[in-house]
Design a protein around this motif. Structure first.
Motif, PDB file in Angstrom:
ATOM      1  N   ARG A 178       0.836  -1.205   0.000  1.00 25.34           N
ATOM      2  CA  ARG A 178       0.000   0.000   0.000  1.00 25.34           C
ATOM      3  C   ARG A 178       0.873   1.258   0.000  1.00 25.34           C
ATOM      4  NH1 ARG A 178      -5.424   1.319   1.133  1.00 25.34           N
ATOM      5  NH2 ARG A 178      -5.613   3.564   0.807  1.00 25.34           N
ATOM      6  N   ALA A 179       1.994   1.204   0.711  1.00 25.95           N
ATOM      7  CA  ALA A 179       2.898   2.352   0.744  1.00 25.95           C
ATOM      8  C   ALA A 179       3.421   2.690  -0.647  1.00 25.95           C
ATOM      9  CB  ALA A 179       4.060   2.086   1.701  1.00 25.95           C
ATOM     10  N   TRP A 180       3.803   1.664  -1.407  1.00 27.01           N
ATOM     11  CA  TRP A 180       4.293   1.904  -2.772  1.00 27.01           C
ATOM     12  C   TRP A 180       3.173   2.381  -3.691  1.00 27.01           C
ATOM     13  CZ3 TRP A 180       9.110   2.504  -4.291  1.00 27.01           C
ATOM     14  CH2 TRP A 180      10.140   1.968  -3.511  1.00 27.01           C
ATOM     15  N   ALA A 181       1.964   1.885  -3.478  1.00 20.55           N
ATOM     16  CA  ALA A 181       0.827   2.382  -4.267  1.00 20.55           C
ATOM     17  C   ALA A 181       0.590   3.856  -3.967  1.00 20.55           C
ATOM     18  CB  ALA A 181      -0.427   1.560  -3.962  1.00 20.55           C
ATOM     19  N   GLY A 182       0.744   4.234  -2.696  1.00 23.34           N
ATOM     20  CA  GLY A 182       0.598   5.634  -2.324  1.00 23.34           C
ATOM     21  C   GLY A 182       1.631   6.514  -3.000  1.00 23.34           C
ATOM     22  N   LEU A 183       2.876   6.034  -3.040  1.00 26.00           N
ATOM     23  CA  LEU A 183       3.930   6.798  -3.707  1.00 26.00           C
ATOM     24  C   LEU A 183       3.653   6.918  -5.203  1.00 26.00           C
ATOM     25  CD1 LEU A 183       6.599   8.262  -3.940  1.00 26.00           C
ATOM     26  CD2 LEU A 183       7.757   6.034  -3.958  1.00 26.00           C
ATOM     27  N   ALA A 184       3.242   5.814  -5.829  1.00 29.28           N
ATOM     28  CA  ALA A 184       2.951   5.852  -7.268  1.00 29.28           C
ATOM     29  C   ALA A 184       1.848   6.865  -7.564  1.00 29.28           C
ATOM     30  CB  ALA A 184       2.551   4.466  -7.763  1.00 29.28           C
ATOM     31  N   ALA A 185       0.792   6.841  -6.764  1.00 27.50           N
ATOM     32  CA  ALA A 185      -0.317   7.779  -6.980  1.00 27.50           C
ATOM     33  C   ALA A 185       0.142   9.213  -6.783  1.00 27.50           C
ATOM     34  CB  ALA A 185      -1.466   7.452  -6.030  1.00 27.50           C
ATOM     35  N   ALA A 186       0.903   9.462  -5.729  1.00 26.08           N
ATOM     36  CA  ALA A 186       1.360  10.825  -5.454  1.00 26.08           C
ATOM     37  C   ALA A 186       2.318  11.319  -6.529  1.00 26.08           C
ATOM     38  CB  ALA A 186       2.025  10.877  -4.084  1.00 26.08           C
ATOM     39  N   GLN A 187       3.216  10.444  -6.985  1.00 32.84           N
ATOM     40  CA  GLN A 187       4.171  10.860  -8.011  1.00 32.84           C
ATOM     41  C   GLN A 187       3.458  11.197  -9.324  1.00 32.84           C
ATOM     42  OE1 GLN A 187       6.963  12.364  -9.011  1.00 32.84           O
ATOM     43  NE2 GLN A 187       8.285  10.824  -8.088  1.00 32.84           N
ATOM     44  N   VAL A 188       2.521  10.340  -9.723  1.00 35.84           N
ATOM     45  CA  VAL A 188       1.766  10.609 -10.946  1.00 35.84           C
ATOM     46  C   VAL A 188       0.884  11.837 -10.760  1.00 35.84           C
ATOM     47  CG1 VAL A 188       0.026   9.711 -12.532  1.00 35.84           C
ATOM     48  CG2 VAL A 188       1.839   8.205 -11.702  1.00 35.84           C
ATOM     49  N   GLY A 189       0.288  11.974  -9.586  1.00 32.72           N
ATOM     50  CA  GLY A 189      -0.536  13.152  -9.318  1.00 32.72           C
ATOM     51  C   GLY A 189       0.262  14.438  -9.382  1.00 32.72           C
ATOM     52  N   ALA A 190       1.492  14.403  -8.870  1.00 32.59           N
ATOM     53  CA  ALA A 190       2.348  15.586  -8.914  1.00 32.59           C
ATOM     54  C   ALA A 190       2.710  15.948 -10.347  1.00 32.59           C
ATOM     55  CB  ALA A 190       3.614  15.339  -8.093  1.00 32.59           C
ATOM     56  N   ILE A 191       3.023  14.938 -11.135  1.00 37.63           N
ATOM     57  CA  ILE A 191       3.418  15.166 -12.528  1.00 37.63           C
ATOM     58  C   ILE A 191       2.265  15.721 -13.355  1.00 37.63           C
ATOM     59  CG2 ILE A 191       4.042  13.951 -14.657  1.00 37.63           C
ATOM     60  CD1 ILE A 191       5.735  12.072 -12.879  1.00 37.63           C
ATOM     61  N   THR A 192       1.074  15.209 -13.124  1.00 32.79           N
ATOM     62  CA  THR A 192      -0.080  15.535 -13.983  1.00 32.79           C
ATOM     63  C   THR A 192      -1.041  16.539 -13.350  1.00 32.79           C
ATOM     64  OG1 THR A 192      -1.356  13.672 -13.090  1.00 32.79           O
ATOM     65  CG2 THR A 192       0.025  13.243 -15.019  1.00 32.79           C
ATOM     66  N   ASN A 193      -0.678  17.048 -12.170  1.00 32.97           N
ATOM     67  CA  ASN A 193      -1.551  17.989 -11.462  1.00 32.97           C
ATOM     68  C   ASN A 193      -2.918  17.391 -11.155  1.00 32.97           C
ATOM     69  OD1 ASN A 193       0.300  20.227 -11.404  1.00 32.97           O
ATOM     70  ND2 ASN A 193      -0.090  20.491 -13.594  1.00 32.97           N
ATOM     71  N   ARG A 194      -2.925  16.117 -10.824  1.00 33.13           N
ATOM     72  CA  ARG A 194      -4.156  15.437 -10.421  1.00 33.13           C
ATOM     73  C   ARG A 194      -4.250  15.444  -8.902  1.00 33.13           C
ATOM     74  NH1 ARG A 194      -6.919  11.641 -13.729  1.00 33.13           N
ATOM     75  NH2 ARG A 194      -7.862  11.018 -11.755  1.00 33.13           N
ATOM     76  N   GLN A 195      -5.022  16.366  -8.371  1.00 31.62           N
ATOM     77  CA  GLN A 195      -5.116  16.525  -6.925  1.00 31.62           C
ATOM     78  C   GLN A 195      -5.693  15.289  -6.253  1.00 31.62           C
ATOM     79  OE1 GLN A 195      -3.863  19.309  -5.339  1.00 31.62           O
ATOM     80  NE2 GLN A 195      -4.131  18.055  -3.504  1.00 31.62           N
ATOM     81  N   ASP A 196      -6.604  14.577  -6.946  1.00 35.35           N
ATOM     82  CA  ASP A 196      -7.197  13.386  -6.334  1.00 35.35           C
ATOM     83  C   ASP A 196      -6.151  12.304  -6.097  1.00 35.35           C
ATOM     84  OD1 ASP A 196      -6.982  13.149  -9.146  1.00 35.35           O
ATOM     85  OD2 ASP A 196      -8.525  11.596  -9.213  1.00 35.35           O
ATOM     86  N   LEU A 197      -5.195  12.169  -7.007  1.00 34.59           N
ATOM     87  CA  LEU A 197      -4.140  11.181  -6.823  1.00 34.59           C
ATOM     88  C   LEU A 197      -3.176  11.609  -5.720  1.00 34.59           C
ATOM     89  CD1 LEU A 197      -3.374  10.205 -10.530  1.00 34.59           C
ATOM     90  CD2 LEU A 197      -4.677   8.893  -8.840  1.00 34.59           C
ATOM     91  N   LEU A 198      -2.856  12.896  -5.673  1.00 36.01           N
ATOM     92  CA  LEU A 198      -2.025  13.402  -4.585  1.00 36.01           C
ATOM     93  C   LEU A 198      -2.705  13.171  -3.239  1.00 36.01           C
ATOM     94  CD1 LEU A 198      -0.704  16.768  -6.059  1.00 36.01           C
ATOM     95  CD2 LEU A 198       0.725  14.941  -5.127  1.00 36.01           C
ATOM     96  N   ASP A 199      -3.989  13.428  -3.188  1.00 33.95           N
ATOM     97  CA  ASP A 199      -4.730  13.264  -1.933  1.00 33.95           C
ATOM     98  C   ASP A 199      -4.772  11.791  -1.514  1.00 33.95           C
ATOM     99  OD1 ASP A 199      -5.167  15.974  -1.826  1.00 33.95           O
ATOM    100  OD2 ASP A 199      -7.235  15.873  -2.569  1.00 33.95           O
ATOM    101  N   TRP A 200      -4.948  10.897  -2.480  1.00 30.55           N
ATOM    102  CA  TRP A 200      -4.976   9.467  -2.147  1.00 30.55           C
ATOM    103  C   TRP A 200      -3.609   9.043  -1.611  1.00 30.55           C
ATOM    104  CZ3 TRP A 200      -2.923   4.630  -3.298  1.00 30.55           C
ATOM    105  CH2 TRP A 200      -3.717   3.522  -2.959  1.00 30.55           C
ATOM    106  N   GLY A 201      -2.551   9.532  -2.218  1.00 34.01           N
ATOM    107  CA  GLY A 201      -1.220   9.237  -1.706  1.00 34.01           C
ATOM    108  C   GLY A 201      -1.031   9.783  -0.307  1.00 34.01           C
ATOM    109  N   ALA A 202      -1.545  10.987  -0.049  1.00 37.30           N
ATOM    110  CA  ALA A 202      -1.419  11.595   1.274  1.00 37.30           C
ATOM    111  C   ALA A 202      -2.206  10.810   2.319  1.00 37.30           C
ATOM    112  CB  ALA A 202      -1.899  13.043   1.228  1.00 37.30           C
ATOM    113  N   ARG A 203      -3.413  10.385   1.969  1.00 37.64           N
ATOM    114  CA  ARG A 203      -4.214   9.592   2.913  1.00 37.64           C
ATOM    115  C   ARG A 203      -3.551   8.254   3.204  1.00 37.64           C
ATOM    116  NH1 ARG A 203      -8.415  11.473  -0.396  1.00 37.64           N
ATOM    117  NH2 ARG A 203      -8.648   9.430  -1.396  1.00 37.64           N
ATOM    118  N   THR A 204      -3.000   7.645   2.167  1.00 41.21           N
ATOM    119  CA  THR A 204      -2.299   6.374   2.358  1.00 41.21           C
ATOM    120  C   THR A 204      -1.125   6.559   3.304  1.00 41.21           C
ATOM    121  OG1 THR A 204      -2.925   5.349   0.266  1.00 41.21           O
ATOM    122  CG2 THR A 204      -0.807   4.703   1.168  1.00 41.21           C
ATOM    123  N   ASN A 205      -0.338   7.612   3.078  1.00 41.29           N
ATOM    124  CA  ASN A 205       0.830   7.833   3.922  1.00 41.29           C
ATOM    125  C   ASN A 205       0.443   8.105   5.368  1.00 41.29           C
ATOM    126  OD1 ASN A 205       3.415   7.493   2.811  1.00 41.29           O
ATOM    127  ND2 ASN A 205       4.029   9.532   3.471  1.00 41.29           N
TER     128      ASN A 205
END
Length: 343
Positions: A178-205
Motif C-alpha cells: 500500500r505504501a508503494w501504491a501511495g507513492l505511485a499515486a502521489a508521483q503521478v498526481g504531482a506530474i499531472t496535477n491530479r489533486q485526487d491522486l495526490l490526496d490518495w497518496g497523502a491519505r495512504t501515507n
C-alpha cells in the motif's frame, strides 16, 4: 527539526511530455520491448501465512517475469542520473521521453492478471514516474507525446488506486504494498496535477504512519518473521519519499500523528544497528543476523529525502555517509546526487 525549503527537485511537482523515435545519442540504452500483460504467482510457500518463506521455484519465475520491466526501469534511472550533468542533461531527457513514450503507446503494464501482479506494479509505476519527473527538470516534452504518456501513467495509477480500494487483501492494504501504491499515486498526481491522486497518496501515507507502533515499528511488517526488518525497510522507502513529494503542497505531511515518521525512521536505523530489536517483535532472528541478507545502499536511499526534511538527525546522516552514494531505481535513481545541492 523539519524545515521549509523550496528547491525544485525532481521529486517535486512537474508536468510531462515529448516524442520522436530517434535515439538521442549513443548513451541512450537500447529499447526494451514493452511488457503489456503482467501475470505473477506468489513468491511464497502456500502454507506460509506470514509471507516470509520463499518457494524457490516460484520466486525464480517471478524474477524472470519482472526482469524486462526492472531492466527498463534501471535504464531509465541510469539515464535520469545524467539530468544533473549540464552537458548530458538534454540528451538524457530526450532519451527518457522517447523510452517512456514507447511503453505508453504500447499500453505497457495495463493488464495485471493476478493479485501478485498488482502488488508488484506499484513500485514499478513509481520508478517510471520518478525518472520521468527528473527529465522534466531539464525541459518540457512536445504536447502530443506528453498527452500519451500522461494518460498512460494516470491510467496505471488509477488502476492501482481502484485495486487497493476494492480488491487488495487486508494485509496488503496496510503494508509496504500500500505504501508503494501511495507513492505511485502521489508521483503521478504531482506530474499531472491530479489533486485526487495526490490526496490518495497523502491519505495512504497518513494511514501507514499513524499505524506504526509506539516504538516506530510497522505492525504489518513485524508479522514477516525473519524478513520483518527487510520489509520495514521496504515500507519506509515509499513512506519517506511520499512525505517529501507532498511537502511543497502539504507541508504538514511529514508531521502527521505527532511526527510519528521520525519514530519510524529512528526505529529502522536502530534496528539496522541492532536487529535483535526486531527479533523480539517478529519472533525470529532477522535475515541481517543470520547473514542471509546484507544491507545494500539501495535499501536506504530514502535517507536522502529524509535528511532534506530532517536536517539534524545525526544517526541518519552517519548511516547515509557510510553508504553514499545512495541510489534506488524505483525512487528515481541516484538520490545522493539529486539532493547534493540541498544539503
Amino acid at each position: 527539526m523539519f524545515i521549509d525549503k523550496n528547491a525544485g527537485l525532481a521529486l517535486g511537482i512537474a508536468s510531462f511530455l515529448f516524442a520522436g523515435h530517434a535515439v538521442a545519442d549513443d548513451s541512450c540504452p537500447k529499447p526494451v520491448t514493452p511488457v503489456v500483460n503482467v501475470d505473477l504467482p506468489s513468491r511464497y510457500k502456500d502454507d506460509d501465512k506470514s509471507r516470509s518463506e520463499l518457494d524457490e521455484t516460484l520466486n525464480a519465475e517471478v524474477e524472470k517475469s519482472l526482469a524486462p520491466i526492472d531492466g527498463f526501469i534501471r535504464d531509465l534511472a541510469a539515464t535520469a542520473n545524467a539530468t544533473t550533468n549540464e552537458k548530458k542533461a538534454d540528451a538524457a531527457a530526450e532519451c527518457i521521453f522517447n523510452s517512456v513514450a514507447a511503453w505508453a503507446r504500447a499500453g505497457a503494464l495495463k493488464h495485471a492478471e493476478t493479485m501478485n501482479a498488482h502488488l508488484a506494479l506499484s513500485s514499478r509505476i513509481a520508478g517510471i514516474a520518478a525518472a520521468y519527473a527528473r527529465a522534466l527538470t531539464v525541459r518540457k516534452a512536445p504536447e502530443e507525446t506528453g498527452a500519451v504518456i500522461e494518460n498512460w501513467l494516470v491510467a496505471l495509477a488509477e488502476m492501482q488506486v481502484k485495486y487497493f480500494d476494492t480488491e487488495a487483501p487486508p494485509m496488503a492494504s496496510r503494508n509496504n504494498h500500500r505504501a508503494w501504491a501511495g507513492l505511485a499515486a502521489a508521483q503521478v498526481g504531482a506530474i499531472t496535477n491530479r489533486q485526487d491522486l495526490l490526496d490518495w497518496g497523502a491519505r495512504t501515507n497518513e494511514m501507514l504512519i499513524c499505524s506504526a507502533n509506539d516504538d516506530g515499528s510497522l505492525p504489518e511488517e513485524m508479522k514477516r518473521k525473519d524478513k520483518a526488518l527487510h520489509y520495514q525497510l521496504h515500507a519506509v522507502a515509499p513512506i519517506v519519499v511520499t512525505a517529501r513529494l507532498l511537502f511543497p503542497s502539504k507541508p504538514n505531511a511529514p508531521l502527521v500523528c505527532q511526527g510519528k515518521l521520525d519514530k519510524i525512521v529512528d526505529f529502522t536505523i536502530a534496528a539496522l544497528a541492532n536487529p535483535a530489536l526486531v527479533t523480539d517483535l517478529a519472533g525470529a532472528k532477522q535475515s541481517f543476523q543470520t547473514r542471509k541478507e546484507k544491507l545494500r545502499s539501495f535499501q536506504i536511499a530514502w535517507l536522502e529525502p529524509y535528511l532534506y526534511l530532517q536536517t539534524d538527525d545525526k544517526p541518519a546522516l552517519d548511516l547515509a555517509d557510510s553508504f553514499r552514494p545512495l541510489s534506488n531505481s524505483f525512487l528515481g535513481g541516484n538520490l545522493t546526487e539529486l539532493y547534493r545541492d540541498s544539503r
